[in-house]
Each structure stands twice: as C-alpha cells, then as structure tokens.
Enzyme design. Structure first.
Site, PDB file in Angstrom:
ATOM      1  N   ASP A  99      -6.593 -21.261 -67.842  1.00  0.00           N
ATOM      2  CA  ASP A  99      -7.925 -21.425 -68.423  1.00  0.00           C
ATOM      3  C   ASP A  99      -7.777 -22.083 -69.786  1.00  0.00           C
ATOM      4  OD1 ASP A  99     -10.813 -20.055 -67.567  1.00  0.00           O
ATOM      5  OD2 ASP A  99     -10.679 -20.606 -69.676  1.00  0.00           O
ATOM      6  N   CYS A 132     -20.655 -20.514 -58.409  1.00  0.00           N
ATOM      7  CA  CYS A 132     -21.877 -19.721 -58.483  1.00  0.00           C
ATOM      8  C   CYS A 132     -23.063 -20.674 -58.641  1.00  0.00           C
ATOM      9  CB  CYS A 132     -21.822 -18.703 -59.612  1.00  0.00           C
ATOM     10  SG  CYS A 132     -21.395 -19.374 -61.222  1.00  0.00           S
ATOM     11  N   ALA A 149      -9.371 -19.366 -64.402  1.00  0.00           N
ATOM     12  CA  ALA A 149      -9.290 -17.929 -64.143  1.00  0.00           C
ATOM     13  C   ALA A 149     -10.224 -17.022 -64.944  1.00  0.00           C
ATOM     14  CB  ALA A 149      -7.856 -17.446 -64.342  1.00  0.00           C
TER      15      ALA A 149
END
Length: 501
Positions: free
Chosen positions: A258, A359, A235
């Site tokens: 996380d 990404c 997260a």
C-alpha cells in the site's frame, strides 16, 4: 476531550465539501482513528434526530459560544452514545446544565413518532433507504477464537442466538438483541443494523472483525490453502489481509502493499491485534513490484482490491452528501489504473488464482476492467464459475461475465460490491510442469477477509512491528477468549516516494 473537537471538525469539513468523511478522519491529528471514525459516523447517522432535539431544547440559543457541529457531537454522546462517564472535560458541566431538557425533548420526539427505542427513530427517517437496513456483519477471527465460543459469550451477555439464517428474510427480521449465523459463511455473525460493537471487549481484543459480508467474499473465494504465498496488492486498511491470514492459519506468507503511510500504520496495528504473524507490509506501488523478483516466485494467489470510486459503499451518503455518480473523467482515470493493476497481477509467473474486487457499482470499474485484462492475456486465464446460488451476477457485457458476482443492499443485504475470480487455464507448477486447475473450488466455510487500497515506490528498510496489542479483558472473557500476546511476526518495509493512483 480532544475526540469531540476532532469529530466536530470532520463534520464541518464534510458539510463544506472539503473532503470525504474517511479522508478527513485520516487527515486529522487525533491518534485513535477508529474511535474518531465511529463517533463521526454515528453522529452523522443520527444527524436529523440530533438537529430536532437540539432545536427543541434551545441549546444553541442558550449557549451562544457552542458551535453547531460540536453541539451535535456532544449531544450524541450524552443521549445516544456512551455518555461522558467521568470524562468530557470542560464540556461536561455545560451539558449537565441542559441534560434534563435534552432528555425530555428526545422522549417527546419518540412519543410524537410512536416509537420506543432510539434505533426506531432512525428507521422512521430512513425506511425508504435500503442501505439503512443492511445488518451489522461480524467476522469471528479464527486466529484467536472459535465461533462457538463467541456465540456463547454473546448469549451470556443477554443476546438471543437465533441459529443459522435460512434466508435473507430471516436477516431482515432481526431486531433488538438477536443475532444469527450467516447462511453462507460460518464464521460470520449477523446483528441488527444499528448494533454498535466498536467498544465491545471482543472487538477491542481482536477476536471480532467488523466487516461487511460482501467484503468477506474476496478472501473466501481466493481460498489459499495454509502454507501458500499470497499477494494482497492494495492492502490497507487490512480487514481482507487479516482474513487471508486466518484462512492460511498463519502458515505461509502474505506480501501486502500500500502507498498510504498512515493507513499502513493503522493496518499494522489492526494486524497485530488480530494475531497475524505471516504478513510482510511494504509501502510500495504494486505496479512497481517485479513479477520476476525471486521473493515472489512462489506466489500462486493474488487479491487485488484497488482504489475505486466507492460508489457501492454504505457510508458514501455520509461521506459525500448528495453526491451523484462519479464523473466520466474520474471513472476513466480509475479504470485505467485498475486495468493496469489487474494486467500486471496476471504476469506473476506462478499465479494460479486471482480475485479482483471493488466496492463500486460502475461497469467501467468492474466488468469492463475484467474484460480488457482477459483480452490482453487471451487463453491464459478464464473467469471461474463461483457461488452459483448467489442471486446477483455480473452484467452480461461479454461472454462469461455472469460468472462475476455483484452485491447491493437491495439484492444481498450488503454493501455494493463486485467480485471476479480469475484462474489460469494451465497452471504452472513450481517444479516446472504444467497442471490443470481445479474448477470445483468453493469457498471453504471457515475463512474470511482482509484488505486493500494503495501503491508507491519503496526503499526496503525492514523493521518489526511490536507484539500484538495487549488488552486486559481477563475479567470479562472466558479463558478461551482471552487475547494472546504473541510476537507479531509482521515486517514493514521502508519509506516511500510516489503518488497514490
């Protein structure tokens, strides 16, 4: 000020390949991570301009004790940043002695290049780089305000609102103090590429989230209705999580995991400022979370944005100057973790819909991971066809891969990104009966994102994050835009042991 020394240390570390820009910022002892990150990024972005001005002014020859990286940070602040305005410590008198010469050299540089604005100096040196033309996307936080009120506020500040964009060409043409409404996401405003809003009162009050358009798509495409239980598997830093909370209208539950304690602490601050009250944070490895745990029996939506190579990130050129594609060894390690995380997520018994995003531009971390996970669960899940008009699709490496989405500066005017939406072929009802999923789900316009990166084992000692950060903007903002200060509702579970993958 300590921030200038910290920024200089980060720049020196990046140049000597001690680490990435973001990693060095988070490793710094300077507390205000966002301020430090913004200062370093902007200084690095104007690096060539600053080098030219400093050399022409002879600053380092005149001030032999001033180190080059610190000089660059200080000159950025003086000429292109906020100015010292009553701060600057012992460096302010030094810069004052050279201020007239530095400003004169900047003016001469503009004359030589035939430009009138600081931003135009930047464009002259980087027109061949599509990443430099990606606009500034700003998500309106609907937990605190409305798009209409934010637009009105910017108009009162002297910005010119151009309405809703009809094409990428409208966005490419943005200049100066003009802004648009995104054609796809109605809570997303679009400003020219060099617009800096880090010090804007609406951003500091949590009414605005600075988030790339591609990064907003995962939460929108997950589309959990209010009242849902959602897992944000990796997260931090929290933008996608806050977007999920906005879509849920703070109704329901987000379980956010996380491994990185420092990133999770920053995330807690971000969520509190954004007014998020439906999220439980845990320092825990998502791979160690038991799908059969009764706490997650109602989880029907999962957002998985795992650690990746970052090869699509716009800041990668700043963080790793001259870096090429990630090595095959690193890609294999990352893809192995990503595949384990995705396969694990698909075992949650009530899961109906999952968004996998990175990404990264690398096939190994994107289409290959999705294909492997689908093959491990044959017939149970399928790729949902989403956003048929989106111009950049997944690589045709397996049947159905065209349902995946890709993004890049060239094709979508965003950062590099990959998104796959997986839905269960036969959805288990919470009452025990099976129902078929909807295939017509499209992103609900008023929703945004928040998100991701981590994992670790946790001891579950719960504690409450303090109430949402209070920022006094009452003299600047109309009543509807003034920040509220509710109790946070955030819960953070325990310390961790283990390693980030």
């Amino acid at each position: 000020m300590a921030v200038y020394a910290a920024a200089a240390a980060v720049l020196a570390g990046v140049e000597s390949r001690q680490g990435s820009l973001k990693g060095l910022v988070y490793a710094s002892s300077f507390q205000n991570v966002k301020q430090l990150y913004a200062l370093v990024c902007e200084t690095q972005r104007y690096s060539a301009v600053l080098d030219a001005v400093i050399a022409s002014a002879g600053l380092l020859r005149a001030e032999k004790k001033l180190r080059p990286h610190l000089a660059k940070v200080l000159v950025y602040e003086l000429l292109l940043g906020r100015g010292f305005k009553g701060h600057g410590g012992r460096w302010k008198p030094l810069l004052d002695r050279h201020q007239a010469r530095l400003k004169a050299e900047l003016a001469r540089l503009k004359v030589r290049r035939g430009v009138s604005r600081n931003e135009d100096l930047l464009e002259v040196g980087s027109k061949s780089d599509p990443a430099s033309q990606v606009p500034r996307f700003v998500r309106v936080n609907t937990l605190k305000t409305r798009s209409e009120d934010v637009v009105d506020y910017f108009k009162r500040q002297g910005f010119s609102y151009q309405g809703q964009a009809s094409s990428l060409e409208d966005i490419r043409a943005l200049k100066g103090k003009c802004f648009l409404l995104d054609p796809l996401l109605p809570e997303l405003l679009v400003f020219p590429a060099q617009t800096d809003l880090h010090e804007h009162p609406l951003y500091q009050a949590g009414h605005l989230i600075l988030q790339d358009k591609a990064s907003c798509l995962p939460a929108v495409l997950l589309a959990p209705p209010p009242g849902s239980h959602v897992i944000d598997a990796c997260a931090a830093p929290g933008n996608k999580t806050s977007h999920l909370a906005a879509l849920l209208k703070n109704q329901g539950k987000i379980f956010a995991f996380d491994l990185d304690a420092k990133r999770l602490a920053s995330m807690a601050t971000l969520l509190a400022r954004a007014g998020v009250s439906c999220c439980e944070l845990a320092e825990q490895d998502f791979l160690a979370v038991a799908p059969t745990d009764q706490r997650y029996r109602q989880v029907q939506y999962i957002l998985l944005d795992p650690s990746c190579s970052g090869s699509g990130m716009l800041t990668r050129r700043l963080e790793e100057p001259g870096a090429g594609a990630p090595s095959q060894e690193r890609l294999r390690a990352l893809a192995g973790f990503q595949q384990r995380a995705l396969s694990h997520a698909l075992t949650f018994p009530a899961l109906r819909r999952l968004v996998y995003s990175t990404c990264s531009l690398c096939q190994e971390e994107n289409e290959d991971v999705v294909q492997a996970a689908l093959q491990q669960s044959p017939g149970a899940f399928r790729l949902a066809p989403v956003l048929p008009s989106w111009p950049h699709r997944g690589l045709g490496t397996f049947p159905g891969a065209e349902h995946c989405l890709r993004a890049s500066p060239d094709t979508t005017l965003t950062g590099g990104f990959f998104i796959a939406v997986l839905e269960r072929v036969e959805v288990p009802s919470l009452t025990g009966r099976s129902i078929h999923p909807r295939t017509d789900v499209q992103p609900r316009p008023k929703e945004e994102e928040t998100a991701a990166k981590g994992s670790g084992h946790a001891q579950h000692t719960a504690w409450h994050v303090a109430g949402a950060q209070s920022l006094d903007c009452s003299g600047l903002l109309p009543a509807r835009l003034r920040p509220s200060v509710p109790g946070s509702g955030l819960v953070w579970k325990g310390s961790f042991h283990g390693c980030r993958n």
